[in-house]
Write a protein that holds these residues in place. Structure first.
Motif, PDB file in Angstrom:
ATOM      1  N   ASP A  92      70.081  41.334  67.535  1.00  0.00           N
ATOM      2  CA  ASP A  92      69.888  39.780  67.315  1.00  0.00           C
ATOM      3  C   ASP A  92      70.727  39.464  67.094  1.00  0.00           C
ATOM      4  OD1 ASP A  92      67.764  38.456  67.936  1.00  0.00           O
ATOM      5  OD2 ASP A  92      67.194  38.161  65.929  1.00  0.00           O
ATOM      6  N   GLY A  93      71.304  37.597  67.541  1.00  0.00           N
ATOM      7  CA  GLY A  93      72.225  37.313  67.171  1.00  0.00           C
ATOM      8  C   GLY A  93      73.956  36.940  67.890  1.00  0.00           C
ATOM      9  N   LEU A  99      68.728  43.642  75.893  1.00  0.00           N
ATOM     10  CA  LEU A  99      67.416  43.627  74.741  1.00  0.00           C
ATOM     11  C   LEU A  99      66.364  43.930  74.529  1.00  0.00           C
ATOM     12  CD1 LEU A  99      66.847  40.267  75.953  1.00  0.00           C
ATOM     13  CD2 LEU A  99      68.683  40.920  74.147  1.00  0.00           C
ATOM     14  N   LYS A 135      66.121  46.184  70.957  1.00  0.00           N
ATOM     15  CA  LYS A 135      66.383  45.204  70.430  1.00  0.00           C
ATOM     16  C   LYS A 135      65.944  44.348  68.974  1.00  0.00           C
ATOM     17  CE  LYS A 135      61.893  48.550  71.434  1.00  0.00           C
ATOM     18  NZ  LYS A 135      62.883  49.968  71.662  1.00  0.00           N
ATOM     19  N   GLU A 136      66.028  44.477  67.686  1.00  0.00           N
ATOM     20  CA  GLU A 136      66.250  43.846  66.935  1.00  0.00           C
ATOM     21  C   GLU A 136      67.825  44.126  66.558  1.00  0.00           C
ATOM     22  OE1 GLU A 136      63.552  46.595  65.018  1.00  0.00           O
ATOM     23  OE2 GLU A 136      62.868  45.302  66.780  1.00  0.00           O
ATOM     24  N   VAL A 171      70.959  35.896  72.410  1.00  0.00           N
ATOM     25  CA  VAL A 171      69.712  36.880  71.738  1.00  0.00           C
ATOM     26  C   VAL A 171      69.343  36.296  70.864  1.00  0.00           C
ATOM     27  CG1 VAL A 171      68.228  38.779  71.321  1.00  0.00           C
ATOM     28  CG2 VAL A 171      71.244  38.768  72.919  1.00  0.00           C
ATOM     29  N   LYS A 172      67.934  35.297  70.578  1.00  0.00           N
ATOM     30  CA  LYS A 172      67.295  34.718  69.706  1.00  0.00           C
ATOM     31  C   LYS A 172      65.881  35.292  70.114  1.00  0.00           C
ATOM     32  CE  LYS A 172      69.770  30.701  68.409  1.00  0.00           C
ATOM     33  NZ  LYS A 172      70.281  29.461  69.217  1.00  0.00           N
ATOM     34  N   ALA A 173      65.053  36.153  68.286  1.00  0.00           N
ATOM     35  CA  ALA A 173      64.275  36.641  69.170  1.00  0.00           C
ATOM     36  C   ALA A 173      63.557  37.155  70.112  1.00  0.00           C
ATOM     37  CB  ALA A 173      62.927  35.268  68.707  1.00  0.00           C
ATOM     38  N   GLY A 174      64.585  37.713  70.607  1.00  0.00           N
ATOM     39  CA  GLY A 174      64.861  38.849  71.598  1.00  0.00           C
ATOM     40  C   GLY A 174      64.463  38.604  73.243  1.00  0.00           C
TER      41      GLY A 174
END
Ligand SMILES: Nc1ncnc2c1ncn2[C@@H]1O[C@H](COP(=O)(O)OP(=O)(O)OP(=O)(O)O)[C@@H](O)[C@H]1O
Ligand SMILES: Nc1ncnc2c1ncn2[C@@H]1O[C@H](COP(=O)(O)OP(=O)(O)OP(=O)(O)O)[C@@H](O)[C@H]1O
Ligand SMILES: [Mg+2]
Ligand SMILES: [Mg+2]
Lengths: 294, 274, 358, 252, 364
Positions: E251-252, E243, E247-248, E351-354
């Motif tokens: 995500d997911g 994470l 980073k982004e 992973v949701k919002a980091g």
């Protein structure tokens, strides 16, 4: 354009992007080889160390990217200069393999130093191109890849021109082919070889900085030197166009073999091609024609 | 020997020599290759050094050129000590060596090889003219100018090595066996070129040579080396008068006389100088 | 002071001509034979491992040191020897036969890898061997029906004539015996025609051809011998490790072997052994001295590899002729004792000679 | 039929015609010299004979056997040994090692017996050594027997090369500029040796040489080449008097 | 062996110099922390633990030398938290044959078990990759109904074992891989692997990848703008570091978790104090591996404590076998069955919002 075509083109683009990295690393190897006939196993570690230094400046000290990049390149060049002038110099005249051993030793030391100074954890830093991509019709390229390809192109052309067309460049070649004669002709051999090492170090730093956003700042980055080695050999030692051809070829082989051949052939294929090429062209694709007169 | 040297020095004492070697001693690890040598070259002179195999001639030249560091003694060029300098420094200073055994840059073209020679010169001026002159002296090189030097024949490489040194416009040119492997015609040509360099460019020349006849004919002064020492010195005219020199270096009468009776005489008289 | 002189032709190829040498080696042999009873268990095991690495290093030395062909892929020969041996043991082949076959089959594979050496040389050849090593690691990893793949393969105990050779002492003597046999065989081979031919191939191919040396043949022969000896070491290594996985035979191992022969001193069997001892002991040595350092330093990650690199660098820098070179100087010192001059081996200016024409 | 015959040999390197249609014969027991300007193709001719290069056309026969298709390492077995213009010694060894390598073509026992150092191998080694000692004695190499060749003076290295060629017990010896780098005294000694080699050992000699004193002293016949072609062939006196040779090679 | 009047000697071998050296400080420190706690005051029944750390470089040969030293020279009582499938499999038999307890090797438990010949002295705590992956993939198949499944894996034990679990889950649904693509440790480019998945048009990629590779695979997927595919990473990719570094990009991403994951913010108070203590002591932020090493050591220390002054390997072994244990990272109380810590709980996270957010309760 049908699906199949798009895929082939996409793969070719991917292959060239990764091949350009191999080529750029290979270029650094070719330079030191040309100047001092040392196969620099520490090249990958200079690259790795530069990426850590880059991180230290960008994230650690919070400097702007371009300034940090510039400093990193300069530091790597200085480091390589010192490696040549203070260490490699001492074993000049020893068999080629002593040099290889020494660079391996330096590689270990650099790796150890970096993990002692920075700690062994992976890390990352932002670049102007991180997470950006460019869409050309159905083909997608990340901006970083474009930067890498452009860097490879520019650096190659510059170096090619430098070595072939400038007197200093020819002197570099002369010093590598017959060092004693170069000395006797008044060429400042020591300075010239250190200069080449410094250039090679700078190229390594550029690679390190460009590689880190995708591959992370990591001790394991040095491994890329093995791929570069394969590229150098494919293209022919001591040949700058060879390094580029070798690198691109390797990237393309990996890409296409990775998709179209059964699983497990991606790496195997690259090395099979390598062996095959060398058996057909024992000096690589573009290596200098050799052979001693008797 | 002492006597010879003194006399020799006395005749030339008025001018400062352009290159002077004093009490030079050089070792290869445990091997003492030269054992205390004194030698001088006057500006504008050609000096020949003769000697048997292994006498240390190459070592002497290499020591002067900075290829090897002397163990003791000094080398002075225009009054400045140059021993201990790196060979490139010595070359840029104006003392250029054409080493034994054709040290060319094998993967550079003949022309690039020649260009490299000009690295040691102090000014770029007149380079094109020099290049033209070298091609005039050695037309063979002009024919082969784009070929890799490594593929030249032995003689061609020797020409290239000499030509390259001339590109440096040296003040002192050191030649190590320039005739090695050259045809008689070329040997003569090379020595006439040596003479021309000397007269036209006022270059002082130190030449080591096995072909004593031609060397002594070309040079002003000569030295004879044996086992790391100088055993005779003098002007060439003086040396050529010596019986020993005649017999051992000029392939003098004694040898030919042996054949008269139809049988070659198998004795070998080895000269030991003292 | 000692002056060498020969009184018969035999003297010049005698192995140990002078009594000091004979006595020294006799003592060494005695010490090695007695070691298992004198040393703590741990060291006995370590020395057995050293013996194995010595055999492997000797194998590589034949190739690199005597014919000048560099291989970066010798870990593959170790692996092949180990796997062939273990597989045959698991198929019920008796130990003695299995170990011989392991060496033989590795030798055959060496033949195949040696063939490119006819055309390819120098660093290019090094790359071919490296590629071969990577490919063979790949094959071992994926051919799980025979090799157990990445899950590994358990090695059966060595049993010879009903004797279990896996015990600490028995295995020590087994390794010692193999090392002694390999060493003697190679010493003999290298002082005979074959050894000289290897040197010929290394120093000047043109001259070698002109003397009737079949250069390609000897190059390949060197590969075969080297591979077979290394394969033999691999078979022993299998018993030392007792559990084989492909990761055990990676690039690092190849590099270590190359380091052994270069640090030891190319072109000398003694060098191969000294190098093997140094390189294999170095990590142990480093971890022994670590506790003596202040905590801030000793707990730093990367210290091991840094010190390893440092020691290597110092060796290459100050003894480029390898440990064997140091040994020769030491001997020269003893033999010329009162006359020894320190600068006898002093290095003057040196210049790089291009190796590209080879 | 002569001992050794070169027939219409040509050799091209890309655009360079190194040898063009050269033919000559050498008789048993002769000392045959080849002279010619630098780059005339003399060394290349020796290289063609010893199979370093494949001739573009033509053939070479020795003792009625065609040798222009032999594998390179078989040439010496048919009885032809050579030296090299740029000395090719085995730098890692001593003089003795180099000479013993000259004995390579004689059997020394099988691979396994070499490993075991059997009495047979030992005897063969001693026999080689005895033969090598003869050569050492002939060429006065005693003082250098155990020196590493790397540090020897140039002239001695030349002699070592000659000795190594002799150790192969050839019937035809090819010498490439044996006198270059020797002083007149040494050259005279070389002339004696060549004489011995020819008279006492019965070896036919072909030598490439620039030193005319040696050529006129030692050679029976001389071939002069120029630009890859035969310019003149005859006794030393005839050739030296040939005006073409004088303009191309000797100089006035 | 290893137990004296004042001391109990423990050994471990970690990869201090090899490819995964980066992760080792966490393990060593976590373990050291628990042992130091135990050593406070009079220690464990009057004895103190001493830990000997050796380097195995992730190489079997080096591991063999390390274990030989631990057994023959340091005469350790137990080997605890040693790292690496290959190294552990290579040496475990040597240890248990000498009567040394082998506790909590980090690596493929089943392989290590097999290599040790199911010795009662070996205790494995690491959940098996194959069984846990089986559970995880099964959940994905049931929940999201992917039509085609692809597999990207690191060549080596990890890839092999995870693969076995994935295959089994697929076989239960009469499916096979639509595509598989391996890579070698150290590879930097994953475009060809992802391209291969894309070419096969899969809608679930199972990735047996570590940190860097997980991020790179996600990066490629995002770069291609490939939205209708899910990526499920095995335990080694379901970490906090993925994470922080990804980073982004990540995500997911789905992950198979076999232990609880805390971050500095969302941890319970007790864990927060622990984090702080670690940070104070080692001047670095701990990750889940540090806590895991701490918990595993905790189990071991408790067992030694419980058997009293007369410590033998047998007794400790018996105690471990007959009791159940809890720890800050365990999903529930667990106990040893056949010397392996069971049940193997699995949780699917995304992973949701980091942050890793669990989608399921711990599944068995
Ligand atoms: N690199 C070296 N190592 C050891 N000894 C050497 C080395 N080079 C030369 N020598 C020794 O030094 C002495 C002088 O050698 P040098 O080459 O100077 O002689 P020379 O007069 O040039 O002979 P030549 O006419 O053969 O060229 C010789 O005895 C030689 O053996
Ligand atoms: N491998 C090669 N490739 C290209 N050209 C070559 C090669 N070898 C030789 N040549 C050319 O062939 C010609 C003949 O060379 P060769 O060496 O036979 O001359 P030589 O008669 O021995 O001269 P020297 O007396 O100077 O040794 C030369 O012009 C040389 O440049
Ligand atoms: Mg000389
Ligand atoms: Mg020639």
């Amino acid at each position: 354009m049908n699906q199949e075509m798009v895929q082939v083109i996409q793969l070719a683009i991917n292959g060239m992007a990764i091949g350009a990295i191999y080529a750029l690393v290979a270029l650094g190897l070719v330079l030191t080889y040309k100047a001092t006939e040392v196969l620099n196993f520490a090249h990958g570690d200079v690259l790795m160390a530069s990426s850590f230094v880059g991180w230290g400046l960008i994230v650690g000290l919070g400097w702007p990217f371009w300034l940090s990049a510039l400093c990193t390149v300069a530091l790597a060049a200085a480091l390589s200069w010192i490696i040549d002038a203070r260490v490699m110099r001492l074993i000049v005249g020893q068999p080629q393999f002593a040099g290889v051993m020494l660079t391996i030793a330096i590689a270990f030391m650099l790796r150890g130093l970096v993990s002692m100074v920075f700690g062994p954890q992976s890390r990352t830093y932002p670049t102007p191109w991180s997470d950006q991509k460019t869409q050309l019709g159905p083909i997608i390229v990340s901006d970083l890849s474009l930067v890498i390809v452009a860097a490879a192109l520019v650096i190659t052309l510059l170096l090619f021109w430098f070595l072939k067309k400038t007197t200093l460049g020819v002197a570099i070649q002369a010093a590598s082919q017959n060092q004693l004669a170069a000395y006797l002709n008044g060429i400042r051999v020591k300075r010239v070889t250190s200069l080449v090492w410094a250039i090679s170090g700078a190229v390594a730093a550029v690679c390190g900085l460009l590689l880190a956003p995708t591959a992370l700042v990591d001790i394991g980055l040095w491994i890329i030197v093995l791929k570069a080695l394969a590229a150098v050999v494919l293209g022919g030692f001591g040949s700058i166009p060879g390094a580029i051809v070798g690198g691109l070829l390797l990237g393309l082989i990996e890409q296409f073999a990775g998709v179209y051949l059964p699983d497990g052939f991606k790496d195997a294929m690259a090395y099979l091609v390598l062996i095959g090429v060398l058996i057909l062209w024992p000096r690589g694709l573009l290596g200098e024609a050799h052979g001693r007169r008797v | 020997m002492k006597h010879n040297n003194d006399k020799h020095n006395a005749t030339m004492a008025m001018t400062q020599p352009i290159l002077a070697v004093r009490n030079l001693e050089t070792w290869y690890g445990p091997v003492n290759a030269i054992k205390g040598i004194n030698l001088e070259i006057q500006a504008g002179h050609i000096v020949a050094v003769l000697g048997a195999n292994g006498a240390g001639k190459t070592t002497l030249l290499n020591t002067i050129a900075g290829v090897i560091d002397p163990f003791k003694g000094s080398v002075e060029f225009e009054g400045r000590a140059i021993h201990g300098q790196d060979p490139d420094q010595v070359a840029r200073g104006g003392v250029v060596l054409v080493p034994e055994g054709r040290q060319v840059f094998p993967f550079l073209s003949v022309r690039e090889n020649l260009m490299m020679g000009s690295f040691a010169r102090s000014s770029r001026e007149g380079m094109a003219a020099d290049l033209a002159r070298i091609f005039e002296w050695f037309p063979r090189l002009l024919e082969r100018q784009d070929q890799h030097a490594g593929l030249l024949s032995g003689g061609e490489q020797q020409m290239l090595a000499i030509g390259r040194a001339l590109m440096a416009r040296p003040a002192v040119l050191l030649l190590d066996e320039p005739s090695l492997g050259l045809s008689p015609l070329l040997t003569r040509e090379i020595f006439s070129i040596v003479k021309r360099i000397n007269t036209e460019l006022r270059t002082a020349i130190l030449v080591v040579e096995q072909n004593a006849a031609i060397a002594l004919a070309t040079a002003n002064d000569g030295y004879i080396m044996e086992l790391g020492r100088i055993v005779a010195a003098g002007t060439c005219a003086e040396l050529m008068e010596k019986e020993d020199v005649k017999e051992f270096y000029l392939g003098g009468a004694a040898a030919n006389a042996d054949r008269e009776d139809g049988q070659k005489q198998r004795w070998k008289r080895r000269k030991t100088w003292r | 002071m000692q002056f060498p002189y020969d009184t018969s032709y035999r003297d010049s190829h005698a192995l140990l001509r002078y009594s000091p040498g004979r006595i020294a080696y006799a003592l060494l042999v005695l010490a090695l034979l007695a070691a298992p009873w004198l040393l703590p268990k741990y060291y006995v095991g370590e020395i057995s491992y050293l013996f194995i690495m010595c055999v492997a290093s000797l194998g590589l030395m034949v190739l690199v040191g005597y014919t000048g062909q560099v291989s970066l892929g010798h870990s593959a020969f170790l692996a092949i020897g180990a796997y062939v041996h273990s597989w045959m043991l698991s198929q019920g082949v008796p130990f003695a036969l299995a170990i011989v076959l392991a060496a033989g089959i590795t030798g055959l594979i060496g033949l195949v890898i040696g063939l490119p050496a006819i055309r390819v040389s120098g660093l290019y050849l090094a790359m071919v061997t490296l590629a071969f090593a990577i490919l063979s690691e790949h094959v071992i990893g994926h051919w799980s029906s025979v090799t157990g793949g990445f899950n590994g393969l358990t090695v059966q105990k060595p049993v010879f004539l009903g004797l279990d050779l896996s015990s600490l002492h028995a295995f020590y003597y087994l390794c010692l015996a193999v090392l002694a046999a390999v060493l003697l065989g190679l010493v003999n081979l290298l002082r005979a025609k074959t050894g000289r031919a290897f040197m010929g191939v290394r120093d000047s191919e043109a001259a070698a051809y002109s003397l009737g040396i079949w250069v390609s043949g000897y190059k390949v022969l060197a590969f075969v011998i080297s591979a077979a000896v290394t394969g033999l070491a691999g078979a022993l290594l299998a018993h030392h490790v007792r559990f084989l996985t492909p990761e055990g035979f990676g690039l690092i191992l190849s590099l270590e072997l190359v380091l052994m022969v270069t640090i030891g001193g190319l072109g000398s069997l003694r060098g191969a052994i000294l190098g093997a001892v140094l390189i294999s002991m170095l990590p142990t040595f480093i971890s022994r001295i670590k506790p003596m350092l202040p905590e801030q330093i000793s707990k730093q990650f990367g210290l091991e590899i840094f010190v390893f690199g440092l020691v290597l660098a110092l060796f290459v820098l100050f003894e480029p002729k390898g440990l064997n070179g140091r040994w020769i100087k030491f001997k020269a010192f003893l033999q010329t004792f009162p006359l020894y001059r320190k600068d006898m081996f002093k290095r003057g200016k040196t210049y790089m000679k291009s190796e590209r024409y080879k | 039929m002569s001992l050794f015959a070169v027939r219409d040999v040509s050799l091209r390197f890309g655009g360079v015609q190194a040898i063009g249609n050269v033919s000559f014969d050498v008789e048993q027991g002769e000392v045959f010299a080849i002279i010619g300007p630098n780059g005339a193709g003399k060394t290349s001719l020796l290289n063609v004979i010893t199979r370093v290069f494949d001739p573009t056309s033509g053939s070479v026969a020795f003792e009625d056997q065609e040798i222009s298709s032999l594998p390179r390492h078989m040439v010496v077995r048919s009885g032809i040994a050579r030296t090299f213009q740029n000395i090719e010694l085995f730098e890692g060894g001593t003089v003795l090692d180099n000479l013993l390598l000259g004995r390579h073509r004689f059997g020394h026992g099988s691979f396994v017996s070499q490993c075991l150092w059997t009495p047979g191998v030992r005897a063969a080694e001693e026999q080689s050594r005895a033969h090598v000692e003869d050569v050492i004695e002939l060429l006065d190499l005693m003082p250098h027997r155990n020196s590493p060749v790397a540090g020897l003076p140039y002239g001695v290295r030349k002699v070592v090369e000659l000795a190594r060629a002799l150790a192969t017990q050839p019937r035809l010896l090819l010498l490439d500029e044996p006198a270059s780098g020797l002083n007149p005294e040494e050259t005279r000694e070389l002339a004696f040796w060549i004489d011995d080699i020819q008279k006492d050992l019965g070896i036919t000699v072909i030598m490439v040489e620039h030193d005319m004193s040696l050529v006129s002293e030692a050679a029976d016949r001389v071939l002069c080449m120029n630009m890859g072609q035969v310019l003149a062939l005859g006794t030393p006196e005839e050739v030296q008097a040939d005006p073409a040779v004088i303009t191309a090679y000797l100089g006035a | 062996a290893g137990v004296s009047d004042k001391e109990i000697v423990l050994g471990t071998h970690l990869d201090l110099s090899g490819p995964v050296a980066a992760g080792m400080p966490m393990i060593r420190n976590g373990m050291q922390m628990r042992l130091d706690e135990a050593n406070e005051g009079t220690g464990v029944n009057g004895r103190k633990f001493r830990l000997v750390v050796e380097d195995n470089g992730s190489q079997p040969q080096m591991a063999v030398r390390a274990i030989d030293k631990l057994i023959r020279k340091d005469e350790v009582f137990a080997v605890v938290n040693s790292f690496g499938s290959g190294p552990n499999a290579a040496v475990v038999k040597r240890a248990v044959d000498e009567g040394v307890l082998y506790f909590a090797p980090w690596g493929a438990s089943a392989i290590i078990r097999k290599s040790a010949g199911d010795s009662p002295l070996l205790f494995t705590l690491t959940p098996n990759y194959d069984t846990t992956m089986n559970t995880g993939v099964k959940w994905m198949l049931d929940t999201h109904n992917p039509k085609k499944v692809g597999y990207i894996y690191q060549e080596g034990p990890l890839g092999t074992l995870v693969g076995e679990g994935v295959k089994k889950a697929l076989a239960a649904k009469n499916m096979t891989y639509a595509a598989e693509a391996g890579y070698k440790a150290g590879d930097i480019d994953f475009s060809s692997q992802v391209a291969r998945m894309k070419a096969a048009n899969v809608d679930l990629i199972v990735a047996a990848t570590l940190t860097r590779e997980t991020i790179a695979v996600m990066g490629e997927v995002k770069k291609l703008g490939w939205n209708n595919v899910k990526v499920l990473t095995a335990t080694p990719g379901r970490t906090g570091i993925v994470l922080t570094l990804g980073k982004e990009t990540v995500d997911g991403l789905y992950g198979v978790g076999t232990w609880k994951l805390y971050s500095a913010e969302n941890a319970p108070a007790q864990i927060k104090t622990w984090f702080a203590a670690y940070k104070k002591r080692f001047n670095a932020d701990p990750d889940e591996n540090a806590l895991l090493a701490y918990s595993y050591t905790d189990v071991f220390v408790k067992a030694v404590q419980a058997v009293g002054r007369d410590v033998t390997a047998d007794k400790v072994s018996k105690y471990l076998q007959s009791n159940s244990f809890d720890g800050p990272l365990f999903y529930a109380t667990q106990s040893f069955k056949g010397n392996h810590l069971e049940p193997e709980y699995v949780e699917i996270d995304q992973v949701k919002a980091g942050a890793w957010t669990s989608l399921t309760k711990p599944l068995k």
